[in-house]
Design a protein around this motif. Structure first.
Motif, PDB file in Angstrom:
ATOM      1  N   UNK A 239       0.839  -1.202   0.000  1.00 25.95           N
ATOM      2  CA  UNK A 239       0.000   0.000   0.000  1.00 25.95           C
ATOM      3  C   UNK A 239       0.871   1.248   0.000  1.00 25.95           C
ATOM      4  N   UNK A 240       1.890   1.241   0.858  1.00 25.02           N
ATOM      5  CA  UNK A 240       2.792   2.394   0.934  1.00 25.02           C
ATOM      6  C   UNK A 240       3.628   2.536  -0.331  1.00 25.02           C
ATOM      7  N   UNK A 241       3.977   1.424  -0.948  1.00 23.86           N
ATOM      8  CA  UNK A 241       4.741   1.472  -2.194  1.00 23.86           C
ATOM      9  C   UNK A 241       3.962   2.203  -3.271  1.00 23.86           C
ATOM     10  N   UNK A 242       2.696   1.838  -3.458  1.00 20.96           N
ATOM     11  CA  UNK A 242       1.947   2.498  -4.525  1.00 20.96           C
ATOM     12  C   UNK A 242       1.579   3.931  -4.158  1.00 20.96           C
ATOM     13  N   UNK A 243       1.384   4.205  -2.882  1.00 20.39           N
ATOM     14  CA  UNK A 243       1.108   5.589  -2.463  1.00 20.39           C
ATOM     15  C   UNK A 243       2.299   6.493  -2.732  1.00 20.39           C
ATOM     16  N   UNK A 244       3.501   5.956  -2.572  1.00 26.15           N
ATOM     17  CA  UNK A 244       4.711   6.765  -2.695  1.00 26.15           C
ATOM     18  C   UNK A 244       5.098   7.067  -4.145  1.00 26.15           C
ATOM     19  N   UNK A 245       4.553   6.353  -5.098  1.00 23.84           N
ATOM     20  CA  UNK A 245       4.949   6.532  -6.497  1.00 23.84           C
ATOM     21  C   UNK A 245       4.637   7.937  -6.987  1.00 23.84           C
ATOM     22  N   UNK A 246       3.447   8.425  -6.706  1.00 29.58           N
ATOM     23  CA  UNK A 246       3.055   9.760  -7.141  1.00 29.58           C
ATOM     24  C   UNK A 246       1.962  10.265  -6.210  1.00 29.58           C
ATOM     25  N   UNK A 247       2.289  11.223  -5.364  1.00 29.02           N
ATOM     26  CA  UNK A 247       1.296  11.722  -4.413  1.00 29.02           C
ATOM     27  C   UNK A 247       0.049  12.319  -5.069  1.00 29.02           C
TER      28      UNK A 247
END
Length: 133
Positions: A10-18
């Motif tokens: 979840x954090x990985x995909x959140x961090x890709x592009x805020x």
């Protein structure tokens, strides 16, 4: 309700592009991933190929090894949102970045829906070394 917000993927995909809408608001995971699917579809062209690959790779990992709830939410929430995008999201943009499970789900979804997969998918699969549907 799921406590997914604390997991690594979840954090990985959140961090890709805020700027991508990936809400952590307590709604069921499948609904949040559907919202994210719509946001991804609207923004996929402006994302760098590496960003798209990181997001889709993380979600493929969930399909492979996430809990049943997580993998179902990715399939139904995110992937089906891309397949049924009313604005006509073009899967060709991300097909090479989709993993085997995501591609298999796409093909199964088309069969289940009584729709033939687009011809370009069959061509992409045969040149990719994966059997065509």
């Amino acid at each position: 309700m799921s406590t997914i917000a604390a997991t690594d993927w979840w954090h990985t995909i959140r961090a890709v592009d805020p700027a991508l809408d990936l809400p952590e608001d307590g709604r069921p995971l499948v609904i949040r991933l559907a919202d994210f699917g719509r946001s991804f579809a609207r923004n996929a062209e402006r994302l760098a190929p590496e960003q798209r690959a990181r997001i889709l790779g993380a979600l493929e990992g969930v399909l492979r090894s996430g809990s049943g709830l997580e993998s179902a939410a990715v399939a139904v929430g995110f992937l089906e949102t891309l397949f049924t995008d009313p604005e006509g999201f073009d899967l060709r943009l991300v097909w090479a970045d989709l993993g085997h499970r995501s591609r298999s789900y796409c093909l199964a979804w088309h069969r289940f829906s009584g729709m033939e997969a687009p011809e370009w998918i069959a061509l992409a699969e045969t040149t990719d070394g994966t059997p065509a549907p």
